[in-house]
Design an enzyme around this catalytic site. Structure first.
Site, mmCIF file in Angstrom:
data_model
loop_
_atom_site.group_PDB
_atom_site.id
_atom_site.type_symbol
_atom_site.label_atom_id
_atom_site.label_comp_id
_atom_site.label_asym_id
_atom_site.label_seq_id
_atom_site.Cartn_x
_atom_site.Cartn_y
_atom_site.Cartn_z
ATOM 1 N N THR A 97 0.809 -1.218 0.000
ATOM 2 C CA THR A 97 0.000 0.000 0.000
ATOM 3 C C THR A 97 0.835 1.257 0.000
ATOM 4 O O THR A 97 1.907 1.322 0.571
ATOM 5 C CB THR A 97 -0.941 0.065 1.202
ATOM 6 N N THR A 139 7.837 -4.191 0.454
ATOM 7 C CA THR A 139 9.281 -4.044 0.601
ATOM 8 C C THR A 139 10.020 -5.377 0.684
ATOM 9 O O THR A 139 11.212 -5.419 0.411
ATOM 10 C CB THR A 139 9.620 -3.236 1.876
ATOM 11 N N ASP A 140 9.327 -6.449 1.055
ATOM 12 C CA ASP A 140 10.031 -7.720 1.232
ATOM 13 C C ASP A 140 10.847 -8.126 0.006
ATOM 14 O O ASP A 140 11.995 -8.506 0.120
ATOM 15 C CB ASP A 140 9.042 -8.848 1.567
ATOM 16 N N LYS A 190 17.507 -5.005 0.880
ATOM 17 C CA LYS A 190 16.793 -4.693 2.103
ATOM 18 C C LYS A 190 17.611 -5.234 3.260
ATOM 19 O O LYS A 190 17.728 -6.456 3.427
ATOM 20 C CB LYS A 190 15.394 -5.310 2.094
#
Lengths: 438, 625
Positions: free
Chosen positions: A108, A184-185, A263
């Site tokens: 989102t 974001t994963d 990440k």
């Protein structure tokens, strides 16, 4: 974020109590136990919680769960009302502003809260984005499209292909930039995938997302989105990038190269880091500061968007069993990316299996689990033996990027060209020089 | 001074910090700052609801568009406080303390607790919301013959501490953020003078019987809900001193009564909601040659002078039957939020260099009639439209009567406008934490170890431990209550002595600007142990505390130094013998009455090194010879 189940989620005793009293979700009800009377609106049940508790929102706004075993009386006081949602209207945006497409994949960017039920609903139309992030109207004429709605850890290489296709479509429609809202994963995997699939892209394509949920006033989503739109609208860099916070404060947004970003924290705003290089640009307020010279790109844009999923990424560790490599060979994998230790090493007891893989025609490439620094396999005998077997050293390419690249290579090129493609610097996945201080 | 027609009702809400070993949703301890700080900035944005509206309080805050600066000591705050990590599990210790207090109030715990997010956008929570959970409902507080129903008991995070507030930015320190607070909401009761203080004191003491609540400035806060008509409730937030309560309630009574009078007069003068119009005009030109210094300055700096018509408000803006309750004061506070210094209004003019002539010109400009008033706003052009709108809105609210507000108390017992009351139920679930069942086992365990009542504990101090009246109450109210109870079990020193040091001595030091918060309970225990052993003289306690707090010396170093300086019996005898020899003539003259002179002389040399009793015994012994 847990999505509240659309169904009531109530079963057994709770369901019986509620249906006997003719109560629906949202109704204002009264519940008595031996000692207390509670008044509130019935809420849907959480997906993972015990069904024998009935959850209501008290008039003071708090939610509580009541053990249905303790209920002596339950009754409806007033029927619930449906919330009337009025979608916002589009603001006046100057026609002269650049046309930017925003694609949603499920992560989102903005949301609305239904305080009655606590549900957090994504808000994605252009009107909603302008309403929630009014700054966008000063920079671009945006159009939005939701192309999928899955959490990013559920994504597979075929989703990268879909996204690539959509970007091509948006370019054909005359958009001067594309922003992709992404969980974001696996955002860095997708940015690598698009960097190869859409190499030499003639417009900026920027992936962005939010580490902190968009229902909260402190979410990093808005600043990430605004900065992405600013960069895209200025049309100074073309290609695939990833935009997220540079620090834990709302000062600057880093624009990372799509193939050298990772990440590196589970939850911080500045989880994403460029490895081995600086971010390509920094956005501070509405100024874009370019980090290093961007090479002018005159090569033709010829998308190659296929991916072959049958690649394994193996992180070597002490005790690693060579049987795993054998199993991978037997499973029909086309190639293996190894995350070796140090300069690119594994325990020599695995060498036999590696040789078997290579003799079977599989590409085996070496990266390092150190993540930073270059692989150099001539320095120690462990590495030299692997070179002799035919393992291909992959310099300082990140392991995840190498995995994606190998899937892309096998997806678009004949087997005998894969090695050359892997060694060619297609999208900045290799750095020329090992910069001091990085 | 009650208003006859309306019944003044007061609802008390108490927020008390708990002294659990960690914060509510992480493992930090908010009280142990080390001085290793980081800083970062954030901008908080208002969230929208399904209905497309934004909470009025949130919108108010966001319109002030502030940048938030945060300061975090890495010893007292972690990624959770910086909103960089999801919350950890709730502190079970804090939950147990809250359940204990619930049972003391005969309140019924909820079967399954659901942690909620309550929107707070003034920057005092880094996430933009406060995590809060209702623990129990019902119950009552008994204050002498009065039984006050308890509405609810909640456990929630304390907010960050404000360090500075400017027009466009605020700075907060995160040390206090997420320290557990228990919030007890009492039902509104009819106001009786002096009773509110008693209620607050009784509730405070009830919580302190657990020995698990924090003490000291800022650890307990009273919010008072005051309503004279039962419909419109004004919340006065953050009353720190109990003795201010009556003054504040009385002020609110008068202020609200005044507003109802204004409503009545406006109605009599024919103003209704549907014909209310507060037109505005730029009147800068009227002041081209003004004598008013303030306006001259504004115009020189390129600002504007605007007027807002206050239809039918003649003599209502400045109306003040009770000091500080005039409407003009609140409107002035309101515009200050937008960066303006204040207002001028027609009821107080001509004055401040503004002439009758200028007033007439203004009246003509906005077509004012005899019963109309006006408000002048001067300053920077940037925010002036928002400020004007808020003034117009406030005037409109006078037709309705008493607007729901949150106000702050002042040092002199008045209240100031703070912000609009937040919209109802701007709360939604904290979905990062699964709801928690309060099991029967847990309830039984807590019920078994409920603390004794305040009266029982004081009597225990007096009768069983031997404290005098004064010290009993002092130590009960102090933050060292739990430490005291531990010390008297383990250390063989008079209870009155220990209690007096922990209360009177430490309070004295803090009055002299010594930061006694630097001393830990462990250090205090060590010092008392050494006093028990005779290594440290009783009289040295104050000096040692001062040394540790002012000079950051280590307690172990001090003890070791004292050990090496410790005089043995031979040394003491030698010094006292010398004194006796030197004062031989006086002794011969006064005999036993020379004792006090000798004592004085001896203590001059030996104070702090030897216990007074040992000196006096030695003198008596040597005098016999």
């Amino acid at each position: 974020m847990i999505k509240l189940s659309k169904l009531s989620g109530y079963k057994d005793k709770s369901l019986k109590l509620l249906s006997n009293a003719g109560i629906k979700i949202g109704d204002f009800i009264k519940i008595n136990t031996k000692t207390t009377e509670y008044l509130g609106n019935l809420l849907p049940r959480y997906e993972y919680s015990n069904e024998n508790y009935i959850v209501i929102k008290l008039t003071n706004g708090y939610n509580i769960g009541i053990d249905s075993k303790r209920i002596t009386n339950i009754g409806k006081i007033k029927s619930g009302e449906e919330p009337k949602f009025k979608p916002p209207s589009k603001p006046n945006v100057k026609d002269s502003l650049p046309k930017i497409a925003i694609l949603g994949t499920g992560g989102t960017i903005a949301s609305r809260i239904d305080y009655k039920t606590g549900a957090v609903n994504p808000a994605f139309s252009a009107e909603e984005l302008y309403s929630i992030i009014p700054e966008l109207a000063s920079y671009a004429n945006i159009n939005t499209q939701l192309i999928s709605n899955i959490a990013s850890e559920q994504m597979n290489p075929e989703d990268w292909k879909n996204i690539a296709n959509k970007v091509i479509e948006k370019i054909k429609e005359g958009n001067e930039g594309v922003i992709i809202g992404h969980g974001t994963d696996t955002m860095a995997y997708t940015s690598a995938a698009l960097s190869f699939a859409l190499a030499n892209c003639p417009i900026p394509v920027i992936l962005t997302g939010a580490q902190r949920s968009t229902d909260r006033p402190s979410s990093d989503a808005s600043l990430n989105m605004i900065s992405s739109v600013i960069v895209a609208s200025q049309k100074i860099i073309n290609g695939i990038y990833l935009a997220m916070h540079s620090s834990i404060g709302d000062n600057e947004i880093s624009i990372h190269s799509g193939t050298r970003v990772r990440k590196n924290h589970t939850s911080k705003r500045d989880a994403f880091e460029s490895i081995g290089i600086d971010p390509i640009a920094i956005v501070n307020q509405d100024k874009v500061i370019i980090g290093s010279e961007i090479a002018k790109n005159n090569t033709k844009f010829e998308p190659k968007i296929n991916f072959d999923e049958n690649i394994a990424l193996l992180k070597f560790h002490p005790g690693f069993k060579s049987e795993i490599i054998n199993a991978i060979i037997d499973s029909g994998s086309k190639g293996i990316i190894l995350e070796g230790t140090g300069l690119g090493h594994i325990n020599s007891r695995c060498n036999k299996s590696i040789k078997k893989a290579i003799d079977n025609g599989m590409f085996v490439g070496m990266t390092s689990q150190c993540l930073r620094g270059r692989v150099k396999m001539t320095v120690y005998s462990a590495g030299r033996n692997l070179l002799e077997i035919g393992v291909t050293p992959l310099e300082d390419m990140l392991p995840e990027t190498a995995l994606v690249k190998l899937m892309w290579a096998y997806g678009n090129y004949p087997n005998n060209e894969v090695k050359n493609i892997m060694l060619k610097n297609i999208a900045g996945e290799y750095t020329e020089r090992s910069i001091l201080g990085r | 001074m009650e208003n006859d027609k309306n019944e003044l009702k007061v609802g008390l809400e108490i927020h008390q910090q708990l002294s659990s070993s960690t914060k509510l949703f992480c493992k930090c301890n908010g009280f142990h700052e080390q001085g290793n700080e980081i800083y970062f900035k954030r901008i908080l944005r208002p969230t929208q609801s399904e209905l497309g509206e934004t909470d009025p309080a949130a919108l108010f805050e966001s319109k002030k568009s502030k940048l938030m600066n945060y300061k975090a000591d890495i010893n007292t705050s972690c990624l959770v406080e910086a909103d960089e990590e999801p919350p950890r599990e709730i502190s079970e210790e804090a939950l147990d303390i809250a359940l204990t207090i619930s049972y003391l109030l005969k309140s019924e715990p909820v079967d399954e607790i659901h942690i909620m997010r309550k929107l707070v956008i003034d920057g005092s929570n880094t996430t933009g919301f406060q995590r809060t959970v209702i623990i129990a409902t019902g119950g009552e507080l008994q204050v002498n013959n009065l039984r006050i129903p308890v509405l609810s008991i909640s456990l929630e995070e304390d907010a960050a501490r404000i360090i500075s507030k400017n027009i466009d930015q605020s700075t907060y320190s995160l040390d206090r953020l997420s320290i557990p607070l228990i919030e007890i909401t009492l039902a509104p009761v009819k106001f009786k003078k002096g009773e509110t203080e008693k209620i607050a004191l009784t509730l405070g003491r009830l919580m302190r019987t657990t020995g698990r609540v924090a003490r000291g400035i800022g650890t307990i806060r009273q919010d008072v809900n005051v309503s004279i008509d039962g419909d419109n409730i004004i919340e006065v937030k953050g009353v720190q001193q109990l003795d201010m309560l009556t003054n504040i309630i009385e002020f609110e009574n008068q202020r609200q009564t005044n507003l109802l009078k204004i409503k009545k007069i406006l109605s009599e003068r024919g103003i209704k909601e549907n014909n209310f119009k507060a037109e505005t005009a730029d009147i800068s030109d009227i002041f081209n040659n003004t004598d008013c210094k303030l306006i001259k300055k504004v115009l020189i700096n390129n600002g504007k002078v605007m007027v807002i018509k206050a239809p039918k408000f003649r003599e209502l803006i400045g109306k003040e039957e009770y000091e500080g309750t005039r409407l003009g004061r609140d409107i002035s506070t309101l515009v200050k939020f937008f960066g303006y210094g204040g207002i001028f209004h027609s009821d107080e003019l001509p004055d401040y260099g503004i002439t009758k002539d200028e007033m007439n010109k203004i009246s003509t400009r906005i077509k004012n009639e005899s019963n109309d008033g006006f408000i002048i706003l001067t300053g920077d052009k940037d925010n002036i439209d928002i400020a004007i709108k808020s003034v117009q809105n406030r005037l409109r609210q006078c037709i309705i009567g008493i607007p729901a507000e949150t106000r702050t108390p002042t040092k002199d017992g008045k209240t100031n406008y703070m912000r609009p009351r937040p919209g109802s139920a701007r709360m939604y679930p904290e979905t990062d934490i699964i709801p928690i069942k309060i099991t029967d086992d847990r309830k039984l365990k807590i019920k078994k170890i409920l603390p004794q009542t305040y009266e029982e504990q004081i009597n225990n101090y007096k009768n069983n431990i031997g404290l005098n009246d004064k010290l009993s109450i002092q130590i009960f109210d102090s933050k060292y209550k739990a430490l005291f109870e531990k010390l008297i079990k383990n250390i063989n020193l008079p209870a009155n002595f220990i209690a007096a040091q922990l209360t009177e001595t430490l309070i004295n030091l803090s009055r002299n600007n010594i930061n006694i918060n630097k001393i830990t309970n462990n250090e205090l225990e060590k010092i008392f142990k050494e006093i028990e052993k005779g290594i440290i003289a009783k009289e040295s306690f104050e000096k040692i505390i001062k040394d540790i707090c002012e000079n950051d010396n280590d307690v172990n170093d001090i003890i070791n130094e004292m050990k090496s300086n410790k005089l043995n019996e031979k040394d003491i005898e030698k010094i006292i013998s010398e004194i006796i020899n030197a004062k031989k003539e006086i002794i011969n003259e006064k005999g036993e009455n020379s004792f006090s002179i000798l004592m004085g002389e001896a203590m001059k040399q030996l104070r702090g090194k030897v216990d007074g009793k040992i000196v006096s015994d030695k003198i008596k012994e040597l005098l016999k010879d």
